[in-house]
Design a protein around this motif. Structure first.
Motif, PDB file in Angstrom:
ATOM      1  N   MET A 189       0.835  -1.208   0.000  1.00  0.00           N
ATOM      2  CA  MET A 189       0.000   0.000   0.000  1.00  0.00           C
ATOM      3  C   MET A 189       0.865   1.252   0.000  1.00  0.00           C
ATOM      4  N   ALA A 190       1.888   1.271   0.841  1.00  0.00           N
ATOM      5  CA  ALA A 190       2.779   2.433   0.915  1.00  0.00           C
ATOM      6  C   ALA A 190       3.480   2.665  -0.416  1.00  0.00           C
ATOM      7  N   GLU A 191       3.888   1.579  -1.056  1.00  0.00           N
ATOM      8  CA  GLU A 191       4.536   1.684  -2.368  1.00  0.00           C
ATOM      9  C   GLU A 191       3.591   2.306  -3.394  1.00  0.00           C
ATOM     10  N   ILE A 192       2.360   1.835  -3.425  1.00  0.00           N
ATOM     11  CA  ILE A 192       1.370   2.350  -4.375  1.00  0.00           C
ATOM     12  C   ILE A 192       1.049   3.817  -4.085  1.00  0.00           C
ATOM     13  N   LEU A 193       1.000   4.163  -2.813  1.00  0.00           N
ATOM     14  CA  LEU A 193       0.675   5.537  -2.413  1.00  0.00           C
ATOM     15  C   LEU A 193       1.899   6.455  -2.422  1.00  0.00           C
ATOM     16  N   LEU A 245       2.799   2.771   6.308  1.00  0.00           N
ATOM     17  CA  LEU A 245       1.390   2.797   6.663  1.00  0.00           C
ATOM     18  C   LEU A 245       1.210   1.955   7.923  1.00  0.00           C
ATOM     19  N   ALA A 246       0.521   2.489   8.903  1.00  0.00           N
ATOM     20  CA  ALA A 246       0.223   1.726  10.114  1.00  0.00           C
ATOM     21  C   ALA A 246      -0.855   0.700   9.793  1.00  0.00           C
ATOM     22  N   ALA A 247      -0.932  -0.351  10.586  1.00  0.00           N
ATOM     23  CA  ALA A 247      -1.880  -1.443  10.354  1.00  0.00           C
ATOM     24  C   ALA A 247      -3.325  -0.965  10.359  1.00  0.00           C
ATOM     25  N   ASP A 248      -3.596   0.113  11.105  1.00  0.00           N
ATOM     26  CA  ASP A 248      -4.969   0.603  11.213  1.00  0.00           C
ATOM     27  C   ASP A 248      -5.214   1.892  10.430  1.00  0.00           C
ATOM     28  N   GLU A 249      -4.285   2.246   9.556  1.00  0.00           N
ATOM     29  CA  GLU A 249      -4.394   3.487   8.784  1.00  0.00           C
ATOM     30  C   GLU A 249      -5.135   3.225   7.471  1.00  0.00           C
ATOM     31  N   PHE A 309      -6.250   3.383   3.744  1.00  0.00           N
ATOM     32  CA  PHE A 309      -5.676   3.609   2.417  1.00  0.00           C
ATOM     33  C   PHE A 309      -6.188   4.924   1.829  1.00  0.00           C
ATOM     34  N   PHE A 310      -7.453   5.208   2.042  1.00  0.00           N
ATOM     35  CA  PHE A 310      -8.071   6.402   1.462  1.00  0.00           C
ATOM     36  C   PHE A 310      -7.702   7.684   2.198  1.00  0.00           C
ATOM     37  N   GLU A 311      -7.479   7.598   3.490  1.00  0.00           N
ATOM     38  CA  GLU A 311      -7.104   8.789   4.259  1.00  0.00           C
ATOM     39  C   GLU A 311      -5.679   9.238   3.956  1.00  0.00           C
ATOM     40  N   VAL A 312      -4.892   8.363   3.358  1.00  0.00           N
ATOM     41  CA  VAL A 312      -3.514   8.684   3.025  1.00  0.00           C
ATOM     42  C   VAL A 312      -3.375   9.066   1.556  1.00  0.00           C
ATOM     43  N   GLY A 313      -4.496   9.120   0.843  1.00  0.00           N
ATOM     44  CA  GLY A 313      -4.460   9.564  -0.540  1.00  0.00           C
ATOM     45  C   GLY A 313      -4.881   8.532  -1.564  1.00  0.00           C
ATOM     46  N   GLY A 314      -5.326   7.372  -1.121  1.00  0.00           N
ATOM     47  CA  GLY A 314      -5.768   6.331  -2.039  1.00  0.00           C
ATOM     48  C   GLY A 314      -7.031   6.729  -2.785  1.00  0.00           C
ATOM     49  N   THR A 315      -7.156   6.222  -3.997  1.00  0.00           N
ATOM     50  CA  THR A 315      -8.323   6.456  -4.843  1.00  0.00           C
ATOM     51  C   THR A 315      -8.848   5.104  -5.327  1.00  0.00           C
ATOM     52  N   SER A 316      -9.992   5.122  -5.971  1.00  0.00           N
ATOM     53  CA  SER A 316     -10.542   3.868  -6.501  1.00  0.00           C
ATOM     54  C   SER A 316      -9.612   3.281  -7.568  1.00  0.00           C
ATOM     55  N   PHE A 317      -8.970   4.117  -8.347  1.00  0.00           N
ATOM     56  CA  PHE A 317      -8.012   3.621  -9.341  1.00  0.00           C
ATOM     57  C   PHE A 317      -6.848   2.922  -8.660  1.00  0.00           C
ATOM     58  N   ILE A 341     -12.720  -1.497  -0.201  1.00  0.00           N
ATOM     59  CA  ILE A 341     -13.283  -0.212   0.212  1.00  0.00           C
ATOM     60  C   ILE A 341     -13.851  -0.312   1.627  1.00  0.00           C
ATOM     61  N   ARG A 342     -14.459  -1.433   1.938  1.00  0.00           N
ATOM     62  CA  ARG A 342     -15.029  -1.637   3.281  1.00  0.00           C
ATOM     63  C   ARG A 342     -13.969  -1.920   4.340  1.00  0.00           C
ATOM     64  N   ARG A 343     -12.827  -2.432   3.933  1.00  0.00           N
ATOM     65  CA  ARG A 343     -11.747  -2.787   4.860  1.00  0.00           C
ATOM     66  C   ARG A 343     -10.439  -2.181   4.338  1.00  0.00           C
ATOM     67  N   PRO A 344     -10.308  -0.852   4.374  1.00  0.00           N
ATOM     68  CA  PRO A 344      -9.218  -0.178   3.665  1.00  0.00           C
ATOM     69  C   PRO A 344      -7.880  -0.106   4.403  1.00  0.00           C
ATOM     70  N   THR A 345      -7.749  -0.794   5.510  1.00  0.00           N
ATOM     71  CA  THR A 345      -6.486  -0.749   6.248  1.00  0.00           C
ATOM     72  C   THR A 345      -5.623  -1.955   5.884  1.00  0.00           C
ATOM     73  N   PRO A 346      -4.320  -1.875   6.127  1.00  0.00           N
ATOM     74  CA  PRO A 346      -3.480  -3.049   5.894  1.00  0.00           C
ATOM     75  C   PRO A 346      -3.971  -4.277   6.669  1.00  0.00           C
ATOM     76  N   ALA A 347      -4.426  -4.076   7.892  1.00  0.00           N
ATOM     77  CA  ALA A 347      -4.948  -5.197   8.681  1.00  0.00           C
ATOM     78  C   ALA A 347      -6.195  -5.783   8.020  1.00  0.00           C
ATOM     79  N   GLY A 348      -7.089  -4.932   7.553  1.00  0.00           N
ATOM     80  CA  GLY A 348      -8.315  -5.385   6.916  1.00  0.00           C
ATOM     81  C   GLY A 348      -8.058  -6.115   5.609  1.00  0.00           C
ATOM     82  N   VAL A 349      -7.169  -5.579   4.789  1.00  0.00           N
ATOM     83  CA  VAL A 349      -6.853  -6.216   3.513  1.00  0.00           C
ATOM     84  C   VAL A 349      -6.132  -7.544   3.764  1.00  0.00           C
TER      85      VAL A 349
END
Length: 72
Positions: A10-14, A19-23, A25-33, A56-64
């Motif tokens: 995720m950090a690489e893509i962003l 990225l923290a486990a509970d951070e 993806f979208f709050e750090v700048g992630g988009t649907s693309f 989208i429902r589980r956007p954190t590293p822990a969730g994914v």
């Protein structure tokens, strides 16, 4: 794929350092693309196909990680 590997991917893509486990993806700048990019890279590395809505429902590293691991 471990939780820390998901966070690293995720950090690489962003294009961020970490990225923290509970951070989110979208709050750090992630988009649907970028979610599509994440899903494609996870599939390449693990063979696991994720749905966009699940990420989208589980956007954190822990969730994914739980999605990839089949626990969600």
């Amino acid at each position: 794929m471990t939780e820390s590997e998901v966070a690293g991917l995720m950090a690489e893509i962003l294009e961020t350092d970490d990225l923290a486990a509970d951070e989110s993806f979208f709050e750090v700048g992630g988009t649907s693309f970028l979610v599509l990019t994440l899903i494609a890279r996870i599939q390449e590395r693990t063979g696991v196909t994720l749905r966009m809505i699940d990420v989208i429902r589980r956007p954190t590293p822990a969730g994914v990680h739980e999605l990839v691991d089949g626990r969600a």
